[in-house]
Design an enzyme around this catalytic site. Structure first.
Site, PDB file in Angstrom:
ATOM      1  N   CYS A 399       0.839  -1.201   0.000  1.00  0.00           N
ATOM      2  CA  CYS A 399       0.000   0.000   0.000  1.00  0.00           C
ATOM      3  C   CYS A 399       0.875   1.253   0.000  1.00  0.00           C
ATOM      4  O   CYS A 399       1.509   1.569  -0.998  1.00  0.00           O
ATOM      5  CB  CYS A 399      -0.968  -0.041   1.181  1.00  0.00           C
ATOM      6  SG  CYS A 399      -2.319   1.143   1.046  1.00  0.00           S
ATOM      7  N   HIS A 526      -3.647  -5.182   0.123  1.00  0.00           N
ATOM      8  CA  HIS A 526      -3.157  -5.685   1.414  1.00  0.00           C
ATOM      9  C   HIS A 526      -3.241  -7.216   1.420  1.00  0.00           C
ATOM     10  O   HIS A 526      -4.238  -7.792   1.870  1.00  0.00           O
ATOM     11  CB  HIS A 526      -3.997  -5.114   2.561  1.00  0.00           C
ATOM     12  CG  HIS A 526      -3.743  -3.670   2.836  1.00  0.00           C
ATOM     13  ND1 HIS A 526      -2.830  -3.226   3.770  1.00  0.00           N
ATOM     14  CD2 HIS A 526      -4.271  -2.559   2.276  1.00  0.00           C
ATOM     15  CE1 HIS A 526      -2.814  -1.898   3.779  1.00  0.00           C
ATOM     16  NE2 HIS A 526      -3.684  -1.473   2.878  1.00  0.00           N
ATOM     17  N   GLU A 528      -1.966  -9.365   3.274  1.00  0.00           N
ATOM     18  CA  GLU A 528      -1.968 -10.003   4.595  1.00  0.00           C
ATOM     19  C   GLU A 528      -3.368 -10.400   5.052  1.00  0.00           C
ATOM     20  O   GLU A 528      -3.536 -11.309   5.873  1.00  0.00           O
ATOM     21  CB  GLU A 528      -1.324  -9.090   5.643  1.00  0.00           C
ATOM     22  CG  GLU A 528      -2.036  -7.775   5.900  1.00  0.00           C
ATOM     23  CD  GLU A 528      -1.554  -6.639   5.014  1.00  0.00           C
ATOM     24  OE1 GLU A 528      -1.828  -5.466   5.353  1.00  0.00           O
ATOM     25  OE2 GLU A 528      -0.914  -6.914   3.983  1.00  0.00           O
TER      26      GLU A 528
END
Length: 591
Positions: A399, A526, A528
C-alpha cells in the site's frame, strides 16, 4: 442453529478472540459449518477511523467492511469469509434503531434500550448467523459470538441483557456461554489467585447469564486444587473449568481445548450432530504446532513503520510473515523500526536511536514497509527503501510502502528531486502518487477504495505471477485513497520499474517489480488479509523465500500449493492418516 457466547471478565485483552476462534476451529474439525460474530460495545459505526495506537489494525473484509482485528483471527483460524455485519457495534445498532424510529416503524412508541435495542441485537444475531461464510455456500450450524470488553462495563449492559433474553428465546439446548477470566499468579507468592474469577462469574450470574464453561487464562497450568476451588465458587463442575495457559504458539490453543474435553462437553450440552472420529483438521493444527516448536534456523525481517510501538497495529502483517516463515521452516524474527528514527533529523537530535535503527535495518535479511497514513515518518521509509534497492536486499512494499517505493525510484533514479505523493505535498511538480477518483472528500468514514478487487497480470514472466501459481489474475483486498499516477507509468518502466499488475480497467497500478533485483516488489493491495496458516500469502511468502536465498530455486520448480493444503474436513476421505502424510507446505529443498 447453535449459539456459543464468549464473554470476558477481570480485564480485557486476555485472548477472548483467540479462544472464540479456537472453539470454532475444533467444531469445524468435527465437520460442522461455523460462523462468527464479534460485538464491540463502542459507539463508532465501524473501526475505519480508529487510531492504530488505540485499537490496533483495521481489518478489511471482502465487502469493504472495516472491522475489528478479531475478525481477522476468525477468518484465519476457520478459513471463512465474513461480512461487515459480522462485526456489530453499539453505534451500528443504535443507528439501525434510530433509522427505524425515523421511518415510523415503532408507531409512536417510546423507543427504549429494553425492549427496542435488545430486540434489535437479537434480530441482528439471528439474521447474521444464517449467512453462509464457507466456500461451499452452505448455511452455518454453529455461531460463535464474542462480546468485547469485560462483564460489568456500562457499555456492554444492553448486550448482556439482550443475551439474557436470547437464551430463553432460542432454548437452553441451543445456547451456551463460555466465560474467559484471568487467574493471576503474583510473583511474590507464586500462588494462583481465584478471587478475580469468582467475582467476575458472580457479576455475570447477577446479570442473568450463567457460564457453562469457565476458561481460565493463566501463566502456568492450573493446579487441581485451584480448579476445584473455581468449580465450587462458580457453580460449575470441575470438568467445566478449562485451563488455557501460556503456550509456545496460538496453534496450540485449539489442541489445548480439545485435550480438556471441550468437544465432548459441547456434544452433550448442545446435542451437536457430530461423530467421535479422528479429526484431520486438528491433526493439521498439531502438525503446524509441532513444526513451529522444532524450527531452528531464523529469518529476520525489518518492519519499517509508523506504529511499531504497538504490535497489534500490524497484527495481520505479523501473522502473514509467521505463516510464510513456517512454510519455509524458519523461525521469524521481526526487527521493529520506527521510520522516523532513520531520518537525518534524528541523527542530529538523538544519534544513538538513529544508529540503532540503521544497525537493525542493515542486519535484517529482508525489508518490509507496510501500509499507513500521514506524512510523519515517510522520509525514513524512503531511506529504508533506497537502501534495500541499492544493497539488493529483498523488499516488499504494501500500500503506502509501494507508493513510497515509486517516490524513491522517481527521486533517485529518474532524478525528479521533488517527486512526492499529493497526500504529503499537494503542490509537487512531479505527483507520482495521486488522489483517487473514488475518494469523496469531507467525510472520513468509508471514503476509500475498499474490499476485494481483481488485479490482472500484464506479463507472463513476472515473479509475482509465478508466486500466485501462474494465474491470469488475482483477487485481494484493498484499503487506500491514493494510487500511482498512471500518466508517469511509461517513464518509470523505461528505467526498469515494471507495473506487472493492473486493475481490470487498466487505470490503476496494482503490482510493481524492479528488474535486476533479487526481490523488489510493491503491491497496492493488502495481501496479509487473506493469508492463512496453511496457505501463506504469495507476496509475503516471496519476501521470506528471497530473504533466505531460496526464491530462484522455488520459482524454477513451480509454485502451486498442494490441493490437500486446505482446512476442509468434509472431503469424505476415510483415512485421515493418509491425508496427514501428504500435508506439505510449498516444496522447499535444502539445496
Amino acid at each position: 442453529m447453535k449459539y456459543i457466547l464468549v464473554t470476558g471478565g477481570v480485564i480485557s485483552g486476555i485472548g477472548k478472540g483467540v479462544i472464540a476462534s479456537s472453539v470454532g476451529t475444533i467444531l469445524k474439525s468435527c465437520g460442522l459449518h461455523v460462523t462468527s460474530i464479534k460485538i464491540d460495545p463502542y459507539i463508532n459505526i465501524d473501526a475505519g477511523t480508529f487510531s492504530p495506537y488505540e485499537h490496533g489494525e483495521v481489518f478489511v473484509l471482502d465487502d469493504g467492511g472495516e472491522v475489528d482485528l478479531d475478525l481477522g483471527n476468525y477468518e484465519r483460524f476457520l478459513d471463512i469469509r465474513l461480512t461487515k455485519d459480522n462485526n456489530l457495534t453499539t453505534g451500528k445498532i443504535y443507528q439501525y434503531v434510530i433509522n427505524k424510529e425515523r421511518k415510523g416503524d415503532y408507531l409512536g412508541k417510546t423507543v427504549q434500550v429494553v425492549p427496542h435495542i435488545t430486540d434489535a441485537i437479537q434480530e441482528w444475531v439471528m439474521r447474521q448467523a444464517l449467512i453462509p461464510v464457507d466456500e461451499d455456500g452452505l448455511e452455518p450450524q454453529v455461531c460463535v459470538i464474542e462480546l468485547g470488553g469485560t462483564v460489568g462495563d456500562i457499555e456492554s449492559m444492553p448486550f448482556i441483557e439482550a443475551f439474557r433474553q436470547f437464551q430463553f428465546k432460542v432454548k437452553r439446548e441451543n445456547f451456551c456461554n463460555i466465560h474467559v477470566s484471568l487467574v493471576p499468579q503474583p510473583s511474590s507468592t507464586g500462588e494462583q489467585k481465584t478471587k478475580p474469577t469468582q467475582n467476575s462469574v458472580r457479576e455475570l450470574r447477577g446479570l442473568g447469564l450463567s457460564p457453562d464453561l469457565v476458561v481460565c487464562r493463566c501463566s502456568n497450568p492450573l493446579d487441581t486444587s485451584v480448579k476445584e476451588k473455581i468449580s465450587m465458587f462458580c457453580h460449575v463442575e470441575p470438568e467445566q473449568v478449562i485451563c488455557v495457559h501460556d503456550v509456545s504458539s496460538i496453534y496450540r490453543v485449539p489442541l489445548l481445548l480439545e485435550e480438556q474435553g471441550v468437544v465432548d462437553y459441547f456434544l452433550r450440552r448442545l446435542d451437536l450432530p457430530i461423530e467421535r472420529q479422528s479429526r484431520k483438521m486438528l491433526m493439521k493444527w498439531k502438525e503446524m504446532a509441532d513444526r513451529y516448536d522444532r524450527l531452528l534456523e531464523t529469518c529476520s525481517i525489518a518492519l519499517v513503520g509508523k506504529y511499531t510501538k504497538f504490535s497489534d497495529s500490524y497484527a495481520s502483517v505479523i501473522k502473514a510473515l509467521e505463516h510464510s516463515a513456517l512454510a519455509i521452516n524458519h523461525k521469524l524474527e521481526i526487527k521493529y523500526i520506527d521510520s522516523t528514527d532513520l531520518e537525518p533529523s534524528t541523527l542530529q537530535e538523538e544519534p544513538v536511536r538513529y544508529h540503532e535503527a540503521w544497525q537493525k535495518l542493515c542486519s535484517a535479511h529482508g525489508v518490509l514497509v507496510p501500509g499507513g497514513f500521514g506524512v510523519r515518518g515517510t522520509e525514513g521509509k524512503i531511506q529504508a527503501i533506497a537502501w534495500a534497492r541499492k544493497q539488493k536486499k529483498p523488499f516488499l512494499g504494501v500500500c503506502l510502502g509501494m507508493q513510497l517505493a515509486v517516490v524513491e525510484f522517481s527521486r533517485n533514479v529518474l532524478g525528479w528531486q521533488d517527486a512526492n505523493s499529493t497526500e504529503f505535498d499537494p503542490k509537487t511538480s512531479h505527483p507520482v502518487v495521486i488522489d483517487m477518483p473514488e475518494h469523496n472528500p469531507g467525510q472520513m468514514g468509508g471514503t476509500m477504495r475498499l474490499g476485494k478487487r481483481r488485479t490482472l497480470f500484464q506479463t507472463k514472466n513476472s515473479v509475482m505471477r509465478k508466486l500466485y501459481g501462474d494465474t491470469d489474475y488475482l483477487e485481494e483486498r484493498h484499503r487506500h485513497r491514493f494510487e500511482v499516477n498512471p500518466v508517469l507509468k511509461k517513464c518509470l518502466e523505461e528505467q526498469g520499474l515494471k507495473f506487472v499488475g493492473q486493475d481490470v480497467e487498466g487505470e490503476r497500478m496494482e503490482i510493481v517489480e524492479l528488474e535486476d533485483h533479487p526481490f523488489f516488489v510493491g503491491v497496492q493491495y493488502h495481501p496479509e488479509f487473506l493469508s492463512r496458516p496453511i496457505k501463506p500469502s504469495p507476496p509475503y511468502f516471496g519476501l521470506l523465500l528471497a530473504s533466505v536465498g531460496r526464491l530462484p530455486h522455488y520459482l524454477q520448480k513451480g509454485c502451486r500449493l498442494s490441493p490437500r493444503d486446505t482446512y476442509s474436513d468434509r472431503s469424505g476421505s476415510s483415512s485421515p492418516d493418509s491425508e496427514i502424510t501428504e500435508l506439505k507446505f510449498p516444496s522447499i529443498s535444502q539445496d
